[in-house]
Design a protein around this motif. Structure first.
Motif, PDB file in Angstrom:
ATOM      1  N   ARG A 180       0.831  -1.203   0.000  1.00 52.06           N
ATOM      2  CA  ARG A 180       0.000   0.000   0.000  1.00 52.06           C
ATOM      3  C   ARG A 180       0.872   1.262   0.000  1.00 52.06           C
ATOM      4  NH1 ARG A 180      -3.011  -1.647   3.657  1.00 52.06           N
ATOM      5  NH2 ARG A 180      -2.142  -0.596   5.474  1.00 52.06           N
ATOM      6  N   LEU A 181       1.919   1.261   0.830  1.00 48.69           N
ATOM      7  CA  LEU A 181       2.832   2.412   0.844  1.00 48.69           C
ATOM      8  C   LEU A 181       3.478   2.616  -0.520  1.00 48.69           C
ATOM      9  CD1 LEU A 181       4.751   2.116   4.239  1.00 48.69           C
ATOM     10  CD2 LEU A 181       2.939   3.733   3.640  1.00 48.69           C
ATOM     11  N   GLU A 182       3.896   1.527  -1.139  1.00 49.23           N
ATOM     12  CA  GLU A 182       4.537   1.622  -2.455  1.00 49.23           C
ATOM     13  C   GLU A 182       3.561   2.155  -3.495  1.00 49.23           C
ATOM     14  OE1 GLU A 182       7.593  -0.931  -5.201  1.00 49.23           O
ATOM     15  OE2 GLU A 182       6.252  -2.038  -3.872  1.00 49.23           O
ATOM     16  N   ALA A 183       2.325   1.671  -3.483  1.00 46.35           N
ATOM     17  CA  ALA A 183       1.307   2.127  -4.430  1.00 46.35           C
ATOM     18  C   ALA A 183       1.006   3.614  -4.253  1.00 46.35           C
ATOM     19  CB  ALA A 183       0.032   1.306  -4.270  1.00 46.35           C
ATOM     20  N   MET A 242       7.218   4.991  -0.182  1.00 46.58           N
ATOM     21  CA  MET A 242       8.254   4.029   0.216  1.00 46.58           C
ATOM     22  C   MET A 242       9.637   4.669   0.144  1.00 46.58           C
ATOM     23  SD  MET A 242       7.444   0.890   1.135  1.00 46.58           S
ATOM     24  CE  MET A 242       8.740  -0.197   0.600  1.00 46.58           C
ATOM     25  N   LYS A 243       9.714   5.929   0.449  1.00 52.72           N
ATOM     26  CA  LYS A 243      10.973   6.647   0.355  1.00 52.72           C
ATOM     27  C   LYS A 243      11.933   6.236   1.473  1.00 52.72           C
ATOM     28  CE  LYS A 243       8.588  10.602  -1.592  1.00 52.72           C
ATOM     29  NZ  LYS A 243       7.201  10.284  -1.292  1.00 52.72           N
TER      30      LYS A 243
END
Length: 137
Positions: A126-129, A133-134
């Motif tokens: 979900r974070l990546e989408a 995701m830094k």
């Protein structure tokens, strides 16, 4: 050698890389989680954080490894976690621009329950989408 505040061995690095005692883990490669090449190598003072590292790392399912590592130079608290997501540094997460020497391997460890691992993988997806995701490099 400069150590992060309150840091004390042993230190661990969870990954899916198949390495040997004496090998060096060095910055300049992609992280365990994404292709971004990093100028730091990350490690932890807790076995639980290293277990998460190897369980969440990209790579073959049958190659989860937790190495016992020794910093070869200065290191600091991991700014991605310390005081950002958790007050202080409860995960004992660190990073260094100098290599880590593998001094052993944790041969036996307890994986996280499958449902907890799925929750974490879903959260990271979900974070990546969302583009969140830094890694502070």
């Amino acid at each position: 050698m400069t150590y992060a505040k309150d840091a004390a061995p042993p230190f661990y690095h969870g990954t899916r890389a198949d390495l040997s005692v004496g090998d060096l883990l060095a910055p300049g490669f992609g992280s365990n989680y994404q292709a971004q090449k990093l100028s730091w190598i990350y490690f932890s003072g807790t076995l639980d954080a290293a277990i998460w590292g190897c369980e969440l790392a990209k790579g073959p399912d049958d190659c989860e490894r937790i190495y016992i590592v020794e910093p070869t130079g200065a290191f600091e608290d991991d700014r991605n976690l310390t005081d950002k997501k958790f007050p202080g540094n409860p995960t004992a997460a660190y990073r260094s621009r100098e290599p880590l020497r593998i001094v052993g391997e944790v041969e036996s460890w307890e994986p996280h329950p499958p449902e907890r691992l799925k929750e974490m993988k879903d959260f990271l997806a979900r974070l990546e989408a969302e583009g969140d995701m830094k890694i502070i490099d």
